[in-house]
Design a protein around this motif. Structure first.
Motif, PDB file in Angstrom:
ATOM      1  N   LYS A   1      28.585  27.079  27.050  1.00 50.78           N
ATOM      2  CA  LYS A   1      27.751  27.587  25.959  1.00 50.78           C
ATOM      3  C   LYS A   1      27.592  29.104  26.067  1.00 50.78           C
ATOM      4  N   ILE A   2      27.328  29.571  27.283  1.00 51.49           N
ATOM      5  CA  ILE A   2      27.140  31.002  27.515  1.00 51.49           C
ATOM      6  C   ILE A   2      28.400  31.789  27.159  1.00 51.49           C
ATOM      7  N   THR A   3      29.553  31.268  27.594  1.00 47.83           N
ATOM      8  CA  THR A   3      30.832  31.928  27.312  1.00 47.83           C
ATOM      9  C   THR A   3      31.093  32.006  25.810  1.00 47.83           C
ATOM     10  N   GLU A   4      30.843  30.894  25.117  1.00 48.57           N
ATOM     11  CA  GLU A   4      31.071  30.864  23.666  1.00 48.57           C
ATOM     12  C   GLU A   4      30.140  31.826  22.937  1.00 48.57           C
ATOM     13  N   LEU A   5      28.875  31.855  23.349  1.00 50.66           N
ATOM     14  CA  LEU A   5      27.915  32.757  22.709  1.00 50.66           C
ATOM     15  C   LEU A   5      28.296  34.217  22.943  1.00 50.66           C
ATOM     16  N   ASN A   6      28.664  34.545  24.172  1.00 47.32           N
ATOM     17  CA  ASN A   6      29.069  35.929  24.481  1.00 47.32           C
ATOM     18  C   ASN A   6      30.290  36.339  23.670  1.00 47.32           C
ATOM     19  N   SER A   7      31.221  35.398  23.490  1.00 46.98           N
ATOM     20  CA  SER A   7      32.422  35.675  22.696  1.00 46.98           C
ATOM     21  C   SER A   7      32.049  35.947  21.238  1.00 46.98           C
ATOM     22  N   LYS A   8      31.131  35.144  20.699  1.00 43.32           N
ATOM     23  CA  LYS A   8      30.687  35.336  19.319  1.00 43.32           C
ATOM     24  C   LYS A   8      29.931  36.648  19.156  1.00 43.32           C
ATOM     25  N   ILE A   9      29.099  36.961  20.147  1.00 42.64           N
ATOM     26  CA  ILE A   9      28.345  38.223  20.106  1.00 42.64           C
ATOM     27  C   ILE A   9      29.317  39.404  20.033  1.00 42.64           C
ATOM     28  N   LYS A  10      30.391  39.327  20.807  1.00 43.33           N
ATOM     29  CA  LYS A  10      31.391  40.405  20.821  1.00 43.33           C
ATOM     30  C   LYS A  10      32.103  40.497  19.477  1.00 43.33           C
ATOM     31  N   GLU A  11      32.511  39.346  18.933  1.00 45.07           N
ATOM     32  CA  GLU A  11      33.207  39.325  17.643  1.00 45.07           C
ATOM     33  C   GLU A  11      32.328  39.919  16.542  1.00 45.07           C
ATOM     34  N   VAL A  12      31.100  39.457  16.491  1.00 50.49           N
ATOM     35  CA  VAL A  12      30.165  39.932  15.472  1.00 50.49           C
ATOM     36  C   VAL A  12      29.884  41.420  15.647  1.00 50.49           C
ATOM     37  N   GLY A  13      29.776  41.859  16.898  1.00 51.35           N
ATOM     38  CA  GLY A  13      29.512  43.267  17.181  1.00 51.35           C
ATOM     39  C   GLY A  13      30.623  44.174  16.690  1.00 51.35           C
ATOM     40  N   VAL A  14      31.873  43.738  16.850  1.00 51.40           N
ATOM     41  CA  VAL A  14      33.021  44.520  16.392  1.00 51.40           C
ATOM     42  C   VAL A  14      32.980  44.674  14.878  1.00 51.40           C
TER      43      VAL A  14
ATOM     44  N   ASN B   1      22.286  39.537   8.767  1.00 52.08           N
ATOM     45  CA  ASN B   1      22.726  38.273   9.360  1.00 52.08           C
ATOM     46  C   ASN B   1      23.423  38.519  10.690  1.00 52.08           C
ATOM     47  N   LEU B   2      24.280  39.541  10.714  1.00 52.76           N
ATOM     48  CA  LEU B   2      25.034  39.847  11.929  1.00 52.76           C
ATOM     49  C   LEU B   2      24.119  40.326  13.056  1.00 52.76           C
ATOM     50  N   SER B   3      23.182  41.214  12.720  1.00 54.07           N
ATOM     51  CA  SER B   3      22.294  41.753  13.756  1.00 54.07           C
ATOM     52  C   SER B   3      21.320  40.689  14.257  1.00 54.07           C
ATOM     53  N   ASP B   4      20.818  39.846  13.341  1.00 54.57           N
ATOM     54  CA  ASP B   4      19.901  38.772  13.754  1.00 54.57           C
ATOM     55  C   ASP B   4      20.608  37.785  14.674  1.00 54.57           C
ATOM     56  N   PHE B   5      21.858  37.474  14.340  1.00 53.74           N
ATOM     57  CA  PHE B   5      22.630  36.564  15.197  1.00 53.74           C
ATOM     58  C   PHE B   5      22.774  37.147  16.599  1.00 53.74           C
TER      59      PHE B   5
ATOM     60  N   GLU C   1      21.954  29.697  12.561  1.00 53.49           N
ATOM     61  CA  GLU C   1      21.329  29.588  11.236  1.00 53.49           C
ATOM     62  C   GLU C   1      21.109  30.975  10.631  1.00 53.49           C
ATOM     63  N   ALA C   2      20.770  31.951  11.482  1.00 57.95           N
ATOM     64  CA  ALA C   2      20.577  33.326  11.004  1.00 57.95           C
ATOM     65  C   ALA C   2      21.905  33.930  10.547  1.00 57.95           C
ATOM     66  N   LEU C   3      22.981  33.599  11.262  1.00 57.94           N
ATOM     67  CA  LEU C   3      24.295  34.164  10.948  1.00 57.94           C
ATOM     68  C   LEU C   3      24.748  33.776   9.543  1.00 57.94           C
ATOM     69  N   TYR C   4      24.522  32.521   9.172  1.00 61.64           N
ATOM     70  CA  TYR C   4      25.006  32.043   7.873  1.00 61.64           C
ATOM     71  C   TYR C   4      23.883  31.844   6.857  1.00 61.64           C
ATOM     72  N   LYS C   5      22.753  32.486   7.087  1.00 59.57           N
ATOM     73  CA  LYS C   5      21.639  32.380   6.146  1.00 59.57           C
ATOM     74  C   LYS C   5      22.068  32.880   4.765  1.00 59.57           C
ATOM     75  N   ASN C   6      21.872  32.045   3.754  1.00 56.12           N
ATOM     76  CA  ASN C   6      22.235  32.344   2.361  1.00 56.12           C
ATOM     77  C   ASN C   6      23.748  32.437   2.129  1.00 56.12           C
ATOM     78  N   PHE C   7      24.547  31.982   3.108  1.00 58.05           N
ATOM     79  CA  PHE C   7      26.003  32.024   2.971  1.00 58.05           C
ATOM     80  C   PHE C   7      26.602  30.700   3.415  1.00 58.05           C
ATOM     81  N   ASP C   8      27.821  30.441   2.982  1.00 57.25           N
ATOM     82  CA  ASP C   8      28.559  29.265   3.433  1.00 57.25           C
ATOM     83  C   ASP C   8      29.085  29.508   4.846  1.00 57.25           C
ATOM     84  N   GLU C   9      29.178  28.448   5.638  1.00 60.22           N
ATOM     85  CA  GLU C   9      29.609  28.600   7.030  1.00 60.22           C
ATOM     86  C   GLU C   9      31.062  29.039   7.156  1.00 60.22           C
TER      87      GLU C   9
END
Length: 217
Positions: free
Chosen positions: A148-161, A114-118, A95-103
């Motif tokens: 779930k853990i694997t997917e979250l870690n993958s997203k964290i990496k993508e967002v971090g880049v 949004n990126l840092s909060d996510f 929810e933080a990632l897409y706050k005020n934005f379309d998914e």
């Protein structure tokens, strides 16, 4: 029958009714029953946990986390509290990632906050899920939780880049904006400043006139 026995019976009844309301989807009424149960005994771990689940269902995440922290304070080995904490933090992260934005918005177009909060919330979710697996060695949903853990870690990496690529550009834009604002402010101040006029000294006027007129000897 002692007061303690009466209270225990009442607490059990209230909690059972809360379960019935939760199963029917009447979460608000369930919350009322659980709060009444806590009025009788605020140290019943299961009541706090049920209340946390109810708040989570209503997306009242802060209240859910507050109840989960109470559960963990009462029993640090209560593994369900860690699973639910992971679930709450995971939902908050997206929810933080897409706050005020379309998914469907690109990471490059999302706000940096949004990126840092996510990233922060997703890391907390991963930690909670890991703590759940550590405590429930007989968990039957290990594969699901690890996924779930694997997917979250993958997203964290993508967002971090994306964050690391964007932050220098955004900082430059921010500095340029600050510089333009400063220049505009200085221009406005100069335009509004009153024109300084040199005051003429009356004595000096008189002296200069005297110099031009011949003084009688």
């Amino acid at each position: 029958m002692t007061t303690a026995c009466v209270n225990n019976f009442a607490i059990k009844e209230l909690n059972n009714k809360a379960d019935d309301y939760l199963n029917k989807g009447d979460t608000e009424t369930a919350i009322c029953r659980l709060k009444s149960s806590l009025d009788l005994d605020a140290e019943v771990l299961e009541t706090h946990y049920k209340l946390a689940v109810a708040y989570n269902n209503l997306r009242r995440y802060d209240e859910s986390i507050e109840e989960l922290n109470k559960v963990i304070a009462l029993d640090n080995e209560y593994f369900l509290a860690f699973y639910t904490m992971g679930n709450v933090k995971e939902k908050m992260a997206y929810e933080a990632l897409y706050k005020n934005f379309d998914e469907n918005t690109s990471y490059y177009d999302l706000a940096l906050d949004n990126l840092s909060d996510f990233s922060n919330l997703a890391q907390e979710a991963v930690e909670a899920y890991n703590q759940y697996l550590i405590r429930d060695v007989k968990a039957t949903d290990t594969t699901e939780v690890n996924s779930k853990i694997t997917e979250l870690n993958s997203k964290i990496k993508e967002v971090g880049v994306v964050y690391d690529k964007r932050i220098p550009k955004d900082e430059i834009k921010s500095e340029e904006k600050k510089f333009r604002n400063k220049r505009n402010k200085e221009s406005i101040e100069q335009a509004e400043a009153p024109v300084e006029q040199t005051e003429t000294n009356s004595d000096s006027k008189d002296n200069s006139l005297t110099d031009l007129v011949d003084t009688p000897s």
